[in-house]
Scaffold this motif. Structure first.
Motif, PDB file in Angstrom:
ATOM      1  N   GLY A   1       0.805  -1.158  -0.147  1.00 58.31           N
ATOM      2  CA  GLY A   1      -0.004  -0.031  -0.069  1.00 58.31           C
ATOM      3  C   GLY A   1       0.896   1.378  -0.143  1.00 58.31           C
ATOM      4  O   GLY A   1       0.494   2.250  -0.701  1.00 58.31           O
ATOM      5  N   VAL A   2       1.976   1.404   0.662  1.00 59.75           N
ATOM      6  CA  VAL A   2       2.829   2.451   1.072  1.00 59.75           C
ATOM      7  C   VAL A   2       3.452   2.719  -0.349  1.00 59.75           C
ATOM      8  O   VAL A   2       3.710   3.905  -1.140  1.00 59.75           O
ATOM      9  N   ALA A   3       4.084   1.534  -1.054  1.00 60.92           N
ATOM     10  CA  ALA A   3       4.720   1.663  -2.198  1.00 60.92           C
ATOM     11  C   ALA A   3       3.770   2.122  -3.474  1.00 60.92           C
ATOM     12  O   ALA A   3       4.203   2.904  -4.266  1.00 60.92           O
ATOM     13  N   LEU A   4       2.552   1.726  -3.382  1.00 60.94           N
ATOM     14  CA  LEU A   4       1.460   2.022  -4.407  1.00 60.94           C
ATOM     15  C   LEU A   4       1.234   3.570  -4.535  1.00 60.94           C
ATOM     16  O   LEU A   4       1.150   4.380  -5.355  1.00 60.94           O
ATOM     17  N   LYS A   5       0.864   3.986  -3.183  1.00 60.42           N
ATOM     18  CA  LYS A   5       0.518   5.424  -3.149  1.00 60.42           C
ATOM     19  C   LYS A   5       1.705   6.443  -3.283  1.00 60.42           C
ATOM     20  O   LYS A   5       1.415   7.375  -3.979  1.00 60.42           O
ATOM     21  N   ALA A   6       2.906   5.820  -2.901  1.00 57.09           N
ATOM     22  CA  ALA A   6       3.994   6.659  -3.655  1.00 57.09           C
ATOM     23  C   ALA A   6       4.118   6.812  -4.780  1.00 57.09           C
ATOM     24  O   ALA A   6       4.454   7.850  -5.397  1.00 57.09           O
ATOM     25  N   PHE A   7       4.153   5.574  -5.720  1.00 57.05           N
ATOM     26  CA  PHE A   7       3.996   5.733  -7.156  1.00 57.05           C
ATOM     27  C   PHE A   7       3.044   6.640  -7.723  1.00 57.05           C
ATOM     28  O   PHE A   7       3.182   7.281  -8.668  1.00 57.05           O
ATOM     29  N   ASP A   8       1.867   6.456  -7.011  1.00 57.60           N
ATOM     30  CA  ASP A   8       0.732   7.130  -7.473  1.00 57.60           C
ATOM     31  C   ASP A   8       1.037   8.836  -7.340  1.00 57.60           C
ATOM     32  O   ASP A   8       0.523   9.549  -8.235  1.00 57.60           O
ATOM     33  N   GLN A   9       1.535   9.208  -6.191  1.00 57.51           N
ATOM     34  CA  GLN A   9       1.644  10.360  -6.126  1.00 57.51           C
ATOM     35  C   GLN A   9       2.974  11.059  -6.649  1.00 57.51           C
ATOM     36  O   GLN A   9       3.462  12.088  -6.844  1.00 57.51           O
ATOM     37  N   ASN A  10       3.982  10.048  -7.364  1.00 52.17           N
ATOM     38  CA  ASN A  10       4.968  10.539  -7.820  1.00 52.17           C
ATOM     39  C   ASN A  10       4.955  11.002  -9.423  1.00 52.17           C
ATOM     40  O   ASN A  10       4.556  10.207 -10.095  1.00 52.17           O
ATOM     41  N   ASP A  11       4.994  12.225  -9.662  1.00 48.33           N
ATOM     42  CA  ASP A  11       4.788  12.739 -11.021  1.00 48.33           C
ATOM     43  C   ASP A  11       5.656  11.786 -12.227  1.00 48.33           C
ATOM     44  O   ASP A  11       5.300  12.102 -13.455  1.00 48.33           O
ATOM     45  N   ALA A  12       6.702  11.491 -11.831  1.00 53.01           N
ATOM     46  CA  ALA A  12       7.703  10.894 -12.970  1.00 53.01           C
ATOM     47  C   ALA A  12       7.119   9.476 -13.177  1.00 53.01           C
ATOM     48  O   ALA A  12       7.660   8.678 -13.985  1.00 53.01           O
ATOM     49  N   ILE A  13       6.152   8.898 -12.571  1.00 56.85           N
ATOM     50  CA  ILE A  13       5.892   7.372 -12.622  1.00 56.85           C
ATOM     51  C   ILE A  13       4.483   7.731 -13.346  1.00 56.85           C
ATOM     52  O   ILE A  13       3.531   8.471 -12.869  1.00 56.85           O
ATOM     53  N   GLN A  14       4.353   6.685 -14.345  1.00 59.11           N
ATOM     54  CA  GLN A  14       3.080   6.719 -15.167  1.00 59.11           C
ATOM     55  C   GLN A  14       2.055   5.571 -15.230  1.00 59.11           C
ATOM     56  O   GLN A  14       1.004   5.432 -15.606  1.00 59.11           O
ATOM     57  N   CYS A  15       2.691   4.426 -14.577  1.00 58.88           N
ATOM     58  CA  CYS A  15       2.232   2.973 -14.629  1.00 58.88           C
ATOM     59  C   CYS A  15       2.844   2.192 -13.582  1.00 58.88           C
ATOM     60  O   CYS A  15       4.204   2.342 -13.590  1.00 58.88           O
ATOM     61  N   ILE A  16       2.208   1.467 -13.197  1.00 58.69           N
ATOM     62  CA  ILE A  16       2.750   0.505 -12.173  1.00 58.69           C
ATOM     63  C   ILE A  16       2.797  -1.090 -12.640  1.00 58.69           C
ATOM     64  O   ILE A  16       1.708  -1.407 -13.120  1.00 58.69           O
ATOM     65  N   VAL A  17       3.661  -1.781 -12.206  1.00 63.21           N
ATOM     66  CA  VAL A  17       3.711  -3.344 -12.426  1.00 63.21           C
ATOM     67  C   VAL A  17       3.840  -3.921 -10.922  1.00 63.21           C
ATOM     68  O   VAL A  17       4.784  -3.376 -10.347  1.00 63.21           O
ATOM     69  N   ILE A  18       3.019  -5.018 -10.754  1.00 63.60           N
ATOM     70  CA  ILE A  18       3.218  -5.677  -9.309  1.00 63.60           C
ATOM     71  C   ILE A  18       3.504  -7.230 -10.059  1.00 63.60           C
ATOM     72  O   ILE A  18       2.572  -7.648 -10.757  1.00 63.60           O
ATOM     73  N   THR A  19       4.562  -7.940  -9.399  1.00 66.47           N
ATOM     74  CA  THR A  19       4.892  -9.113  -9.908  1.00 66.47           C
ATOM     75  C   THR A  19       5.274  -9.922  -8.653  1.00 66.47           C
ATOM     76  O   THR A  19       5.437  -9.402  -7.570  1.00 66.47           O
TER      77      THR A  19
END
Ligand code: HXC
Length: 258
Positions: free
Chosen positions: A37-55
């Protein structure tokens, strides 16, 4: 924050989260779900990130919620404390696309986590299942709800009632996964899909995610109405002007996420 159960990396404009509890086949305990949850939220708020992959690993995306951790819970622990599911829904707040890259087992909560992602890319060794019935319980993070929407009532009932696993071929046929690739190519394929998404306009990508998800929450008329409003809104963006201009000028668009 220091993570112990997940690995977090950025690959250009893609945020990559790898579930990393190999000894327990990535069983999802409270700490894993908190860190995720913490990592997802941080990526969501990070303007440099546009898509997330979970594996996960080649052997297991995740073999379910951690059975050892919940085996002795009482009803009050589960209900009043909400110990098992309290941090599972963070992923639903994420507005950027999240791709599940699934190899090996995606069972119970692991299958449910994959289904909470926006789409699933499966390795040819992927196995999906909801085996909770064998443990004297039932799916608790949306399995009985998302499976029938994804693959039909018949297959959802079959999986949840018999605990049988579905392999990648069947999962693709049934509509649970969008693509299958050889296991060694899984990450490459998922990152490539994520990079394609990351090359588009972020606000438009977010609108598309919102609009497709609305299809699960509303009637067709309301959904089409919702989509129409977002479609109209897209004409207020600079990226729509750039996208259409670039097409007419026969060049690649340069989106500014504006
Ligand atoms: C805790 C788990 C686990 C789990 C595997 N392990 N799954 N620990 N919770 N869900 C541990 C095993 O205990 C074992 O630890 C190690 O991982 C390797 O597992 P093995 O069973 O030895 O591996 P293998 O023989 O290859 O079998 C793989 C498997 C099997 C088929 C995936 O592990 C399995 O059936 N796991 C349980 C799957 C399941 O029932 N999931 C649903 C959970 S309930 P040791 O220490 O012995 O080496 C659920 C509810 C969701 O998810 C609710 C939503 C919140």
């Amino acid at each position: 924050m220091e993570f112990e159960c997940i690995l977090v990396e950025t690959k250009e404009k893609v945020g990559l989260i790898t579930l990393n509890r190999p000894k327990a086949l990535n069983a999802l305990n409270d700490q894993v779900m908190n860190e995720l949850g913490v990592a997802l939220k941080a990526f969501d708020q990070n303007d440099a990130i546009q898509c997330i992959v979970i594996t996960g690993s080649q052997k297991a995306f995740a073999a379910g919620a951690d059975i050892a951790a919940m085996a002795n819970y009482t009803f009050m622990d589960a209900y009043k404390g909400d110990y098992i599911t309290r941090n599972w829904e963070t992923i639903r707040q994420i507005r950027k696309p999240v791709i599940a890259a699934v190899a090996g087992y995606a069972l119970g909560g692991g299958c449910e986590l994959a289904m909470m992602c926006d789409f699933i890319i499966a390795a040819d060794n992927a196995k999906f299942g909801q085996p909770e019935v064998k443990l004297g319980t039932l799916p608790g993070a949306g399995g009985t709800q998302r499976l029938p929407r994804a693959i039909s009532k018949a297959k959802a009932m079959d999986m949840c009632l018999t605990a049988r696993m579905m392999d990648a071929e069947e999962a693709e046929r049934a509509g649970l996964v969008s693509r299958i690739v050889p296991v060694d190519m899984l990450l490459e394929e998922a990152l490539s899909a994520a990079n394609t998404i990351a090359s588009m306009s972020l606000p438009i990508i977010m609108m598309i995610k919102e609009s497709v998800n609305r299809a699960y929450e509303t009637t067709l008329s309301e959904g089409v109405h919702f989509e129409r409003r977002l479609f109209h809104s897209s004409f207020g963006t600079e990226d729509q002007k750039e996208g259409m201009k670039a097409f007419l000028e026969k060049r690649t668009p340069e989106f500014k996420n504006q």
